[in-house]
Scaffold this motif. Sequence first.
Motif, PDB file in Angstrom:
ATOM      1  N   PRO A   3      -4.388 -45.164  12.870  1.00  0.00           N
ATOM      2  CA  PRO A   3      -3.127 -45.889  12.706  1.00  0.00           C
ATOM      3  C   PRO A   3      -2.096 -45.428  13.739  1.00  0.00           C
ATOM      4  N   ASP A   4      -1.146 -46.305  14.027  1.00  0.00           N
ATOM      5  CA  ASP A   4      -0.059 -45.929  14.940  1.00  0.00           C
ATOM      6  C   ASP A   4       0.704 -44.758  14.338  1.00  0.00           C
ATOM      7  N   PRO A   5       1.234 -43.864  15.204  1.00  0.00           N
ATOM      8  CA  PRO A   5       2.035 -42.778  14.642  1.00  0.00           C
ATOM      9  C   PRO A   5       3.263 -43.356  13.939  1.00  0.00           C
ATOM     10  N   VAL A   6       3.672 -42.693  12.856  1.00  0.00           N
ATOM     11  CA  VAL A   6       4.823 -43.168  12.096  1.00  0.00           C
ATOM     12  C   VAL A   6       6.078 -43.104  12.976  1.00  0.00           C
TER      13      VAL A   6
ATOM     14  N   ASP B  46       7.521 -34.865   6.361  1.00  0.00           N
ATOM     15  CA  ASP B  46       6.152 -34.788   5.843  1.00  0.00           C
ATOM     16  C   ASP B  46       5.861 -35.969   4.916  1.00  0.00           C
ATOM     17  N   THR B  47       6.831 -36.276   4.069  1.00  0.00           N
ATOM     18  CA  THR B  47       6.652 -37.393   3.129  1.00  0.00           C
ATOM     19  C   THR B  47       6.401 -38.693   3.886  1.00  0.00           C
ATOM     20  N   TYR B  48       7.260 -38.977   4.867  1.00  0.00           N
ATOM     21  CA  TYR B  48       7.123 -40.257   5.570  1.00  0.00           C
ATOM     22  C   TYR B  48       5.929 -40.290   6.507  1.00  0.00           C
ATOM     23  N   GLU B  49       5.534 -39.137   7.037  1.00  0.00           N
ATOM     24  CA  GLU B  49       4.385 -39.151   7.949  1.00  0.00           C
ATOM     25  C   GLU B  49       3.054 -39.151   7.206  1.00  0.00           C
TER      26      GLU B  49
END
Lengths: 103, 205
Positions: A3-6, B46-49
């Motif tokens: 997946p694309d990095p966030v 960390d939560t969002y990643e």
Amino acid sequence: MKPDPVFEEPWHAQVFALTVHLNEAGHLDWPDWAARFGATLKAHGVDRDLNGGSDYFAAWLETLEAVLAERAMTDAESLATLKTAWERAYLSTPHGEPVVLSQ
Amino acid sequence: MPHDHHNHEHPHTLLPSDPALRVKALETLLTRKGLIDPAALDEIIDTYENKIGPKNGAHVVAKAWTDPEFRAALLDDATAVVSELGYYGRQGEHMVALENTPDVHNMVVCTLCSCYPWPLLGIPPGWYKSDAYRARSVREPRKVLAEFGVTLPEDTAVRVWDSTAEVRYLVIPQRPKGTENLSEADLRALVTRDSMIGCGLAVQP
């Protein structure tokens, strides 16, 4: 498929988290924030189309700096001093070691 | 930012970009003033990643496809229903579920900035935040959909919903045909992020 990095760059994640945390800690009202951020995006997008990547977070950072300065939570002088201090710390830290600010 | 350098021309750590240094300065100042907790920042990142993303939304959609009572409750009060699953907004926003049908196709935009159902879909993709999508999805939604590879029957109406800081939308895509025998767990894999923004369809297995 990977997946694309966030977040494309670490500082995007940092400025995002900083803003969310300020909201959760009660220092920033989210609808106010969205209105201010939207206004910055609009101003930046007048001359060119924003791509939603780094220019998006550049607008985010600019808005956050302005909002915090208005509320006297930050001041330009302290920020400039700290930015220089971080620059020096990066330039004087040997490669591979954690970068820390000297007090 | 640490970087591999084999020739040791740069014995020191590489200097981060100007905005990265400005963010570090903000963080340091606010931390010293006791206004923020640096550990909380790491936790948020960390939560969002790692912890939230479109799989949360896919869970909600697959459950709505398979559980009529859940579906009815979701369409009635999505905020309450998704909160019960542990997906609640950190900014206290109101969630609304929009069901796609053969008659109506819903798609979501934020013309103001990039409001998005974070707890269900994570951080929005770059294109969602771009000026092009934000302006064009309202003006010419069918053309935008076509660029995503979605062509709808002419008699399907397209409704575009503009998110705000207070209201975020989740699109419930149509359940693909021929999936009656699939379990909720299998169905989750068919629900793409784009289909929950209304810019795609659920995957036909």
